[in-house]
Each structure stands twice: as C-alpha cells, then as structure tokens.
Design a protein around this motif. Sequence first.
Motif, PDB file in Angstrom:
ATOM      1  N   SER A 196       0.766  -1.291   0.100  1.00  0.00           N
ATOM      2  CA  SER A 196       0.025   0.092   0.107  1.00  0.00           C
ATOM      3  C   SER A 196       1.048   1.218  -0.180  1.00  0.00           C
ATOM      4  N   THR A 197       2.026   1.233   0.629  1.00  0.00           N
ATOM      5  CA  THR A 197       2.718   2.584   0.986  1.00  0.00           C
ATOM      6  C   THR A 197       3.258   2.778  -0.532  1.00  0.00           C
ATOM      7  N   PRO A 198       4.018   2.061  -1.381  1.00  0.00           N
ATOM      8  CA  PRO A 198       4.329   2.517  -2.452  1.00  0.00           C
ATOM      9  C   PRO A 198       2.937   2.836  -3.655  1.00  0.00           C
ATOM     10  N   GLU A 199       1.998   2.110  -3.390  1.00  0.00           N
ATOM     11  CA  GLU A 199       0.750   2.367  -4.307  1.00  0.00           C
ATOM     12  C   GLU A 199       0.493   4.095  -3.931  1.00  0.00           C
ATOM     13  N   LEU A 200       0.379   4.348  -2.537  1.00  0.00           N
ATOM     14  CA  LEU A 200       0.035   5.507  -2.244  1.00  0.00           C
ATOM     15  C   LEU A 200       0.884   6.525  -2.640  1.00  0.00           C
ATOM     16  N   ASN A 207       0.596  10.525  -5.329  1.00  0.00           N
ATOM     17  CA  ASN A 207       0.939  11.872  -4.914  1.00  0.00           C
ATOM     18  C   ASN A 207       2.272  12.033  -4.655  1.00  0.00           C
ATOM     19  N   THR A 208       3.195  12.597  -5.288  1.00  0.00           N
ATOM     20  CA  THR A 208       4.569  12.711  -5.236  1.00  0.00           C
ATOM     21  C   THR A 208       4.715  13.374  -3.922  1.00  0.00           C
ATOM     22  N   ALA A 209       4.036  14.131  -3.322  1.00  0.00           N
ATOM     23  CA  ALA A 209       4.122  14.574  -1.928  1.00  0.00           C
ATOM     24  C   ALA A 209       3.660  13.915  -0.811  1.00  0.00           C
ATOM     25  N   PHE A 210       3.502  12.450  -1.317  1.00  0.00           N
ATOM     26  CA  PHE A 210       3.204  11.461  -0.012  1.00  0.00           C
ATOM     27  C   PHE A 210       4.554  11.756   1.116  1.00  0.00           C
ATOM     28  N   SER A 261      -4.814  11.759  -1.939  1.00  0.00           N
ATOM     29  CA  SER A 261      -3.882  11.655  -2.898  1.00  0.00           C
ATOM     30  C   SER A 261      -4.322  13.002  -3.688  1.00  0.00           C
ATOM     31  N   LEU A 262      -5.517  13.637  -3.724  1.00  0.00           N
ATOM     32  CA  LEU A 262      -5.818  14.997  -4.227  1.00  0.00           C
ATOM     33  C   LEU A 262      -5.209  16.082  -3.715  1.00  0.00           C
ATOM     34  N   ALA A 263      -5.526  16.053  -2.387  1.00  0.00           N
ATOM     35  CA  ALA A 263      -4.978  17.352  -1.535  1.00  0.00           C
ATOM     36  C   ALA A 263      -3.778  17.251  -0.839  1.00  0.00           C
ATOM     37  N   GLY A 264      -3.091  15.903  -0.690  1.00  0.00           N
ATOM     38  CA  GLY A 264      -1.966  15.954   0.102  1.00  0.00           C
ATOM     39  C   GLY A 264      -2.217  15.879   1.700  1.00  0.00           C
ATOM     40  N   ILE A 265      -1.518  16.456   2.437  1.00  0.00           N
ATOM     41  CA  ILE A 265      -1.739  16.632   3.921  1.00  0.00           C
ATOM     42  C   ILE A 265      -2.759  17.294   4.162  1.00  0.00           C
TER      43      ILE A 265
END
Length: 134
Positions: free
Chosen positions: A71-75, A79-82, A112-116
């Motif tokens: 799940s971590t790599p997929e998330l 979003n590159t800002a993960f 994934s759309l808004a980041g944190i």
Amino acid sequence: MKQLIDFLQQSDALTCPADAATIDRAQQQLNMTFADDYTALQQNIGVISYRSHEVFGLGVKESAWLNILRSTPELRAENTAFPASAVPLMDAGDGQFYLYDNEHGTILVWSSLAGIIETQNVSLEAFLLTQLAN
C-alpha cells in the motif's frame, strides 16, 4: 502499547504481528526508519481487523492491500508529495487515509488529491484506541 494490547486481547480483534526480520526488510524496502512505537506495534500486533476497522501493517502476505509493503508504494505513486517517512494506518473514507509519520510521531490525514489535510499530535496508541472504540 499496553492499553492497546489489552483492548485487543479483550475483543474479538484479529491481529497479525510481524517478526524482526520482516520489520527490518520493510524499513529497507520503504527507505525509512520506523519509530519505536511503530516498531512495537508491528512486533506485538501488526495488522488489525476489528469490527469494521482495518489497520495497515506487516504480518500478512505482501500482496494484501493492508500490507504496507504494497500500500505505501501505491499511495506514494498517487501523489509525489506523500510524506517520505509515513505509512498508511487506516482508510479514513472519501479517498482519505490516516498516515503515521515515523519521523515526527504524528498522525496525518492525507488524500491523493490534496496531500496532507491535517496533522494530529496524539500518540499512535491513543489514536488507535480511539478509532477502534468507535
């Protein structure tokens, strides 16, 4: 972690702890160091399934969505800002996830759309106890 372990032992929760070798390999693969409380969670509890709640972690097949190695790599790809030191904890609904930031010891609400979206300064154990009790 004792209160969480006690809660889970008294409930009908399913848990899947991970061994030290699995935890070490996960840190290498994810390129991060787990915080002590997150390591303790994985060693003593791992993935949690309780009522309608599921908590991501290790201890289940790597192909399972709840395994952070999948799940971590997929998330991260969504979003590159993960956050680089974060792993998913729980699905928060509506495309949002609760993440655990191993570097800062905080809970993040992320999409994934808004980041944190939000940072919660509560311990990992307190967060999980609150979520699982609902």
